[in-house]
Scaffold this active site. Structure first.
Site, PDB file in Angstrom:
ATOM      1  N   LYS A  23       0.779  -1.154  -0.119  1.00  0.00           N
ATOM      2  CA  LYS A  23       0.036   0.084   0.087  1.00  0.00           C
ATOM      3  C   LYS A  23       0.957   1.334  -0.049  1.00  0.00           C
ATOM      4  CE  LYS A  23      -0.197  -0.202   5.148  1.00  0.00           C
ATOM      5  NZ  LYS A  23      -1.040  -0.615   6.039  1.00  0.00           N
ATOM      6  N   ARG A  66     -10.786   1.082  14.192  1.00  0.00           N
ATOM      7  CA  ARG A  66     -10.509   1.830  12.956  1.00  0.00           C
ATOM      8  C   ARG A  66     -11.569   1.455  12.216  1.00  0.00           C
ATOM      9  NH1 ARG A  66      -4.714   2.124   9.895  1.00  0.00           N
ATOM     10  NH2 ARG A  66      -5.194  -0.232   9.484  1.00  0.00           N
ATOM     11  N   TYR A  72      15.305  31.633   4.370  1.00  0.00           N
ATOM     12  CA  TYR A  72      13.906  32.529   4.503  1.00  0.00           C
ATOM     13  C   TYR A  72      13.702  32.682   5.948  1.00  0.00           C
ATOM     14  CZ  TYR A  72      11.946  31.397   0.007  1.00  0.00           C
ATOM     15  OH  TYR A  72      11.783  31.396  -1.098  1.00  0.00           O
ATOM     16  N   MET A  92      11.002  25.061  -0.826  1.00  0.00           N
ATOM     17  CA  MET A  92      10.186  24.203  -1.460  1.00  0.00           C
ATOM     18  C   MET A  92      11.194  23.070  -2.113  1.00  0.00           C
ATOM     19  SD  MET A  92       7.701  25.118  -4.450  1.00  0.00           S
ATOM     20  CE  MET A  92       6.568  26.357  -3.675  1.00  0.00           C
TER      21      MET A  92
HETATM   22  C1  LIG Z   1      -0.294  -1.189   7.011  1.00  0.00           C
HETATM   23  C2  LIG Z   1      -1.055  -2.701   7.548  1.00  0.00           C
HETATM   24  C3  LIG Z   1      -0.250  -3.694   8.049  1.00  0.00           C
HETATM   25  C4  LIG Z   1       1.479  -3.673   7.937  1.00  0.00           C
HETATM   26  O1  LIG Z   1       1.804  -2.936   9.150  1.00  0.00           O
HETATM   27  P1  LIG Z   1       3.425  -2.841   9.623  1.00  0.00           P
HETATM   28  O2  LIG Z   1       3.437  -2.308  10.807  1.00  0.00           O
HETATM   29  O3  LIG Z   1       3.950  -1.947   8.358  1.00  0.00           O
HETATM   30  O4  LIG Z   1       3.974  -4.221   9.532  1.00  0.00           O
HETATM   31  C5  LIG Z   1      -0.863  -4.666   8.481  1.00  0.00           C
HETATM   32  N1  LIG Z   1      -2.087  -4.873   8.352  1.00  0.00           N
HETATM   33  C6  LIG Z   1      -2.985  -3.865   8.039  1.00  0.00           C
HETATM   34  C7  LIG Z   1      -4.480  -4.170   7.984  1.00  0.00           C
HETATM   35  C8  LIG Z   1      -2.280  -2.608   7.765  1.00  0.00           C
HETATM   36  O5  LIG Z   1      -3.281  -1.547   7.406  1.00  0.00           O
END
Ligand SMILES: *Cc1c(COP(=O)(O)O)cnc(C)c1O
Length: 822
Positions: A493, A591, A717, A766
């Site tokens: 991801k 979450r 700056y 920047m």
């Molecule tokens: C990002 C994520 C992981 C991986 O987490 P790490 O701490 O990077 O190993 C595993 N499970 C879910 C659902 C995630 O969103």
């Protein structure tokens, strides 16, 4: 050289077995590298992570008929004309066969070991001696338990000198490599800390390595290193020593002094009571030591000091890695400037083949004459043509006199030949390259870097260099910690945590990763477009993306009733049944996910439909890295365990269960169950402080300008900080638009330059920022590391109160990603 399979069976000590006829010239341990099946003998090697017996059916299907195995499976009964040579250990059988092959030669064989410098010394010796000998050497750094026997197998009737390197990471390994290499000349390069974790002391590691030299005629090493020297004494190797020293005038090779001058170093030495000197075009300490090792070998081989100094001055740096770069007109360039010989061509073609998932790209090879192989040009280019044919090259550009003369042996449909690199460049044909995967493979003297220059797309000098070998190391590192039944889901991801999801997924797919996970459907679609066929989970699907999910075989995470109902409706509307989904349960992270109390209702809905089938039930840990919350983590684990049991029983079919992320794998291995989800660890960061991971990404930029700024002046700056002394200030080409957090300004953050840290001064701009390099030897154009091996992401994150995840994923898309591989 060929061996009959009967002969091989007898070498391996196999008796009383019916053996069908066959001639073997190739040994294979990696089923993906199959080239000529009839001549191949496959060794099914078992490791902690893998059992290669499972590839035998496929290999049989591809035409391989000869296998070395430790066990026989019933399904192979139907195979015809096939030889299974059954042994107790396939790796040892491979080593035994290679050792036999080695014994057929009575030529000088140089064996090199040590902690650093092995590959450089090997390659330099090759550069220095190629005029005098026909050399067989380890390809790249093939120095492991399997790499060494495969290298030794490459020795042929034409070989007049062989150079092999051997590396070990554990005690007891060298005793298996010694008979395989059986060096006549032993070289110990340097003793360092690498792989120290498996040895009780430096001395133990050193002596273990020296096992390589117990049968050699001479042993070349540095006398000034106390541990090496003591170990040599204890192993009774000192009698045949040919050591070098900077302190001991009585040493066989006494280095009187070394003098650096501009970009070269002159080494003054005494040998047999005469004084000489050689110069090398390098000034760093490692190169000087490596050159001294080479010097000692040359002197031992009776090369005249005059010849030595002539050749040493021509030494060239060894490109240790292949790199992949984005080219113009949607081309991808694989740049391999490593020596161009048959072995390295094979390896580079394999690498290109391995990326054939890029189906849309045409496979192009640009290759120069191949120098110094000991073969006649006719048979050499026939061999090259076979390799080219096997690897499915669609377009060939041959550059050089010999390849032009032999152009007719190549059967590729589209082929062009040029006498020289200049001719090719002048022809302007390179302007027409489009949608091609171009492998650049040229001997050094053809200067293919000029071609690379023309083909490469240059956007921005700030690059993120991604080390694919380190990635694979980390992947295998976690794989070796989990049981072989547990599937590893690799998280790609957020564009592969900033490293580039497509390249990461291609590499991991090749290494047989079981699953990928992405955050949103678009990321999954992108991977499918690039040829990724491994199953993919989409973690946060949205209701309006269903069409693409179905058509691209993406498996959604289902986390609430809204998504569930919409998904059931869509599946039924299309007449889809049993579409795989992954149920997320909220066990405390709060979450996404169904709460445990919602499970009965969830089961009711699932049982009343046919569109979806639950493939796994999972949850996410909130604080797996922190021992303070271990009892909370354990509760989360218990909750998902119960939920999974309930769901599995009611659904009446097996469902997988998983909860561990990277830190979870590191700390709660008992909950690995059916799958684990590896994220940040893959990219080289251990949240729990585990050792053994390798750095994957390096963010690099360059110095644009250096100025001496007087005391009391301000930089940047807002005039945030006034200098409290005269300072040397460098402006570097990275700013917050590249992903360098503005909070790193005003000495909060630092960079790594020429071996030293330099603080970031003033506010980050920047596109640029300024660093204080007072007292650091640097010039405009020098490379600056923003994070990487010497400046870990974790440390960078801490300096501005954030986490490595944010640093990695904030790097802007305009920063070019470069992928490197040994
Ligand atoms: C990002 C994520 C992981 C991986 O987490 P790490 O701490 O990077 O190993 C595993 N499970 C879910 C659902 C995630 O969103």
């Amino acid at each position: 050289m060929k061996y009959s399979i009967l002969k091989i069976a007898s070498i391996l000590g196999i008796k009383n077995q019916n053996i069908a006829e066959g001639e073997i010239s190739l040994l294979l341990t990696d089923s993906r590298k199959l080239s000529s099946p009839q001549e191949t003998l496959f060794f099914a090697i078992e490791t902690k992570q893998n059992d290669a017996h499972k590839f035998i059916s496929d290999l049989y299907g591809s035409g391989v008929r000869n296998f070395v195995v430790t066990k026989l499976f019933p399904e192979w009964k139907s195979f015809t004309d096939v030889n299974f040579l059954k042994v107790t250990n396939t790796l040892h059988a491979l080593q035994k066969l290679a050792a036999y092959h080695r014994k057929q030669f009575s030529i000088p064989v140089i064996g090199i070991t040590g902690s650093n410098g092995k590959t450089i010394v090997k390659e330099w010796l090759y550069q220095l001696l190629e005029e005098d000998y026909n050399i067989t050497r380890s390809p790249r750094s093939y120095n492991s338990q399997t790499g060494v026997p495969l290298s030794v197998w490459e020795m042929t009737e034409n070989t007049t000198l062989a150079i092999f390197e051997a590396g070990i990471s554990q005690p007891d390994e060298m005793k298996y490599l010694e008979p395989v290499i059986r060096p006549t000349i032993g070289v110990f390069t340097k003793l360092g800390e690498a792989h120290q974790e498996n040895f009780s002391s430096q001395q133990q590691k050193c002596m273990e390595k020296m096992e390589l030299f117990v049968n050699s005629n001479v042993f070349i090493y540095e006398e000034d290193n106390k541990i090496i020297n003591q170990s040599a004494d204890r192993m009774v190797l000192s009698q045949k020593s040919f050591c070098w020293s900077r302190k001991d005038p009585d040493a066989p090779l006494y280095i009187r002094k070394t003098e650096k001058n501009g970009n070269k170093t002159t080494i003054h030495y005494s040998f047999l009571n005469f004084e000489y000197s050689v110069s090398i075009p390098f000034t760093d300490e490692a190169s000087i030591e490596n050159a001294i090792s080479c010097l000692a070998v040359m002197l031992y081989l009776n090369v005249k000091p005059g010849t030595i100094s002539e050749r040493m001055m021509k030494l060239e740096p060894v490109a240790m890695r292949l790199d992949v770069r984005q080219g113009k007109n949607n081309c991808t360039i694989i740049n391999d400037t490593y020596n161009s010989d048959i072995n390295s061509i094979k390896i580079a073609l394999d690498f290109q083949q391995q990326r054939k998932v890029e189906q849309s790209l045409k496979k192009t090879l640009i290759i120069s004459d191949i120098l110094q192989t000991g073969l006649l040009p006719k048979s050499l280019y026939k061999h090259v043509a076979e390799l080219v044919q096997q690897s499915g090259i669609e377009k060939l550009i041959g550059i050089g006199h010999d390849i032009c003369e032999n152009s007719e042996v190549f059967t590729v449909r589209e082929k062009h030949f040029f006498r020289s690199t200049e001719d090719f460049i002048r022809s302007n044909t390179w302007k027409e390259f489009e949608n091609e995967l171009i492998l650049l493979k040229g001997a050094r003297r053809y200067h293919f870097e000029q071609i690379n220059e023309l083909l490469e797309q240059r956007i921005h000098e700030t690059v993120l260099e991604v080390d694919l070998d380190a990635l694979v190391h980390n992947f295998n590192f976690y794989k070796s910690r989990i049981s072989p039944q547990t599937k590893l889901i690799c998280m790609v991801k957020a564009n592969g945590y900033g490293a580039g999801a497509v390249e990461i997924a291609k590499t991991l797919q090749y290494h047989r990763c079981a699953y990928f996970a992405v955050a949103v459907a678009e990321e999954g679609i992108e991977l499918r477009k690039e040829g990724i066929s491994t199953p993919i989970i989409v973690l946060n699907p949205e209701v309006n993306g269903f069409e693409e999910l179905f058509s691209k075989d993406l498996e959604p995470e289902v986390y609430n009733f809204r998504i569930l109902d919409a998904f059931i409706r869509e599946a039924e509307r299309r007449g889809i049944t049993n579409y795989p989904i992954h149920l997320k349960i909220d066990t405390g992270m709060h979450r996404l996910g169904f709460l445990p109390a919602q499970i009965p209702e969830l089961l009711e809905r699932l049982k009343s439909q046919k569109g979806l089938k639950v493939k796994s039930v999972f949850s996410h840990l909130a604080a797996s890295e922190s021992w303070m919350f271990d009892s909370f983590t354990q509760e989360q684990i218990d909750i998902i365990d119960v939920a999974h049991r309930e769901i599995g029983e009611k659904l009446g079919y097996p469902v997988w269960k998983h909860i561990l992320n990277s830190a979870g794998i590191e700390r709660f291995i008992n909950a690995q169950w059916d799958m684990v989800r590896l994220g940040i660890g893959l990219y080289g960061v251990s949240a729990s402080g585990l050792n053994g991971l390798k750095n994957v990404s390096t963010l690099k930029t360059t110095i644009l300008q250096i100025q001496e700024i007087p005391n009391h002046e301000t930089v940047g700056y807002g005039r945030k900080e006034a200098l409290n002394r005269d300072a040397k200030i460098a402006t570097i080409r990275i700013g917050y638009a590249d992903g360098l957090d503005r909070k790193s300004g005003n000495r909060k953050g630092k960079v790594w330059i020429n071996g030293k840290y330099a603080p970031i001064v003033g506010n980050v701009c920047m596109d640029l920022c300024m660093i204080d390099i007072t007292g650091i030897d640097a010039k405009e154009g020098d490379s600056v590391i923003v994070f990487g091996e010497n400046l870990p992401v974790l440390e960078v994150a801490e300096s501005i109160d954030t986490i490595p995840y944010e640093i990695l994923t904030s790097i802007s898309p305009r920063v070019k990603r470069i992928y490197v591989k040994e």
